[in-house]
Design a protein around this motif. Structure first.
Motif, mmCIF file in Angstrom:
data_model
loop_
_atom_site.group_PDB
_atom_site.id
_atom_site.type_symbol
_atom_site.label_atom_id
_atom_site.label_comp_id
_atom_site.label_asym_id
_atom_site.label_seq_id
_atom_site.Cartn_x
_atom_site.Cartn_y
_atom_site.Cartn_z
ATOM 1 N N PRO A 285 0.808 -1.264 0.091
ATOM 2 C CA PRO A 285 0.005 -0.158 0.148
ATOM 3 C C PRO A 285 1.016 1.299 0.002
ATOM 4 C CG PRO A 285 -0.537 -1.435 1.719
ATOM 5 C CD PRO A 285 0.655 -1.846 1.276
ATOM 6 N N GLN A 286 0.226 2.241 -0.536
ATOM 7 C CA GLN A 286 1.097 3.552 -0.434
ATOM 8 C C GLN A 286 1.262 4.256 0.755
ATOM 9 O OE1 GLN A 286 -0.687 6.357 -3.403
ATOM 10 N NE2 GLN A 286 0.135 5.006 -5.136
ATOM 11 N N ASP A 287 2.408 4.737 0.933
ATOM 12 C CA ASP A 287 2.706 5.581 2.288
ATOM 13 C C ASP A 287 2.452 4.614 3.415
ATOM 14 O OD1 ASP A 287 3.062 7.866 0.659
ATOM 15 O OD2 ASP A 287 0.773 8.251 0.387
ATOM 16 N N LEU A 288 2.777 3.407 3.362
ATOM 17 C CA LEU A 288 2.701 2.449 4.498
ATOM 18 C C LEU A 288 4.045 2.739 5.457
ATOM 19 C CD1 LEU A 288 1.031 0.003 5.901
ATOM 20 C CD2 LEU A 288 2.465 -1.440 4.541
ATOM 21 N N ASP A 289 3.678 2.908 6.672
ATOM 22 C CA ASP A 289 4.580 3.231 7.733
ATOM 23 C C ASP A 289 4.039 2.370 8.956
ATOM 24 O OD1 ASP A 289 6.811 3.825 9.111
ATOM 25 O OD2 ASP A 289 6.104 6.038 9.346
ATOM 26 N N ASP A 290 4.050 1.229 8.856
ATOM 27 C CA ASP A 290 3.380 0.684 10.224
ATOM 28 C C ASP A 290 4.248 -0.734 10.087
ATOM 29 O OD1 ASP A 290 2.294 -0.718 12.385
ATOM 30 O OD2 ASP A 290 0.228 -0.189 11.638
ATOM 31 N N PRO A 291 5.167 -0.904 11.115
ATOM 32 C CA PRO A 291 5.826 -2.320 11.100
ATOM 33 C C PRO A 291 5.146 -3.538 11.474
ATOM 34 C CG PRO A 291 6.336 -0.829 13.145
ATOM 35 C CD PRO A 291 5.622 -0.146 12.302
ATOM 36 N N ARG A 292 4.034 -3.096 11.978
ATOM 37 C CA ARG A 292 2.932 -4.285 12.250
ATOM 38 C C ARG A 292 2.309 -4.728 10.895
ATOM 39 N NH1 ARG A 292 -1.510 -2.306 15.798
ATOM 40 N NH2 ARG A 292 -1.625 -0.820 14.142
ATOM 41 N N VAL A 293 2.559 -4.366 9.863
ATOM 42 C CA VAL A 293 2.004 -4.871 8.600
ATOM 43 C C VAL A 293 2.941 -5.674 7.905
ATOM 44 C CG1 VAL A 293 0.830 -4.084 6.454
ATOM 45 C CG2 VAL A 293 0.211 -2.745 8.556
ATOM 46 N N THR A 294 2.521 -6.978 7.281
ATOM 47 C CA THR A 294 3.290 -7.641 6.298
ATOM 48 C C THR A 294 2.840 -7.672 5.078
ATOM 49 O OG1 THR A 294 4.204 -8.796 8.347
ATOM 50 C CG2 THR A 294 4.301 -10.003 6.192
#
Length: 384
Positions: A285-294
């Motif tokens: 996803p664009q602009d994704l900045d969440d280390p919890r997302v794989t």
């Protein structure tokens, strides 16, 4: 006037998709629903199995298999379990949808149960019988039954089932965490809000050949209305409160019935626990900045997979029915005008409506990352 005209047009659009059912038992409801509030899970399973055997419109000669795959089940580990999880299936589906995940979790020491939502397991017309309270009360009753046997209770759900268990968990402080597979929080349908109204005027949204022993292919408007009520309830609950305990959410970027971006946004804003994980199948996803997302790629040409579907995450490649070499292939996949290949070895697989030149896409019904999914579950639940 403009708002009334818009509502009328939307209603007409919805009605054009409705159908008249053929004269078949599939489209004639049973006399009643079975009880779901027995004082033990074993009693519930026995009663439900007997009701399915009496009311099911069978699709094959193997009646025992059809009964088995639609009956609620329990898997117990070898040693007494301290942790339990209750699984709730989606609209038109069956308890069996969780069989692969349930087996792995029982091997890891969990007491696992999977229930049958009222109106399922027999014939599509039985979705005309329950109301939203039946579904909510069934989830609450069996959550309470399982809670009495374990020290730590989790809930799991697929699609509509995710809506039901999330709404329950937001009201029940005893729930320790959630496993949500393609949660149906945010449908990609502008007309769903009309379903409760249309259900009073028209019986069927969709009529299809019934050829799948674990999933209804046809949908009465009553079923669509029940799904809408689960959506309305869970959205209201998520606006009012956050779920601060661990959650695993999986979502395909190409899900044909849901809004993946809205689901990802809800994860980031309503599920703040740092142990939580969101598994996204597709392009980052664009602009994704969440280390919890794989992020895991869903375009796998070496396995003839173009995209992930709404349903495939739950099933191991070795699954006997929906697996890579399984006995059931969903050929009808929204591809009018594309010829089915003579050799199934040349099939490609993807989400509903996946179209590509010179490729016939059947529905993807298994998860190439199933072992990774089990690792994700262990990470979120603290089993890793």
């Amino acid at each position: 006037m403009l708002s009334r005209l818009g509502l009328l047009l939307a209603t007409l659009v919805f009605l054009t998709s409705c159908a008249m059912p053929p004269d078949s038992p599939h489209f004639q409801p049973s006399d009643s629903l079975p009880p779901y509030d027995q004082d033990s899970f074993d009693h519930y399973v026995r009663d439900t199995r007997a009701w399915i055997a009496e009311n099911r419109v069978f699709l094959s000669d193997d009646h025992n298999l059809e009964i088995e795959l639609n009956t609620p089940f329990e898997l117990r580990p070898d040693k007494p379990a301290k942790r339990g999880i209750l699984f709730v299936h989606g609209l038109g589906a069956s308890p069996w949808y969780f069989s692969d995940i349930a087996t792995a979790m029982a091997d890891d020491g969990w007491l696992v149960r999977s229930i049958l939502l009222p109106g399922h397991g027999t014939r599509p017309a039985d979705l005309m019988l329950p109301d939203s309270e039946d579904w909510e009360k069934a989830v609450a009753h069996h959550a309470n039954l399982l809670a009495a046997e374990v020290d730590e209770l989790w809930l799991g759900g697929f699609s509509t089932g995710s809506n039901l268990v999330t709404s329950h968990a937001l009201k029940d402080e005893y729930i320790a965490g959630l496993l949500l597979f393609s949660p149906g929080f945010y449908p990609d349908n502008d007309y769903l809000f009309l379903a409760p109204i249309i259900s009073r005027l028209w019986n069927w949204v969709d009529i299809d050949d019934e050829d799948n022993i674990v999933t209804y292919q046809s949908l009465p408007t009553r079923g669509a209305a029940l799904y809408y009520r689960s959506v309305s309830t869970v959205q209201k609950n998520l606006k009012a409160a956050r779920f601060d305990k661990p959650v695993l959410i999986t979502m395909s970027q190409h899900d044909s019935v849901l809004d993946p971006d809205a689901t990802l946004d809800a994860f980031q804003t309503r599920f703040p626990n740092q142990q939580s994980r969101f598994v996204w199948y597709g392009e980052p996803p664009q602009d994704l900045d969440d280390p919890r997302v794989t992020v895991l790629a869903s375009n796998l040409p070496h396995r003839r997979i173009s995209t992930f579907s709404h349903m495939n995450v739950l099933f191991a490649p070795e699954n006997f029915y929906y697996g890579e070499k399984g006995s059931h292939i969903i050929f009808e996949n929204g591809q009018d005008g594309i010829a089915l290949p003579d050799d199934t070895e040349n099939l490609w697989f993807g989400a509903w409506g996946q179209i590509a030149a010179e490729k016939y896409h059947a529905r993807l019904t298994w998860n190439p990352y199933f072992l990774e999914l089990l690792d994700n579950i262990r990470e979120v639940t603290g089993d890793s």
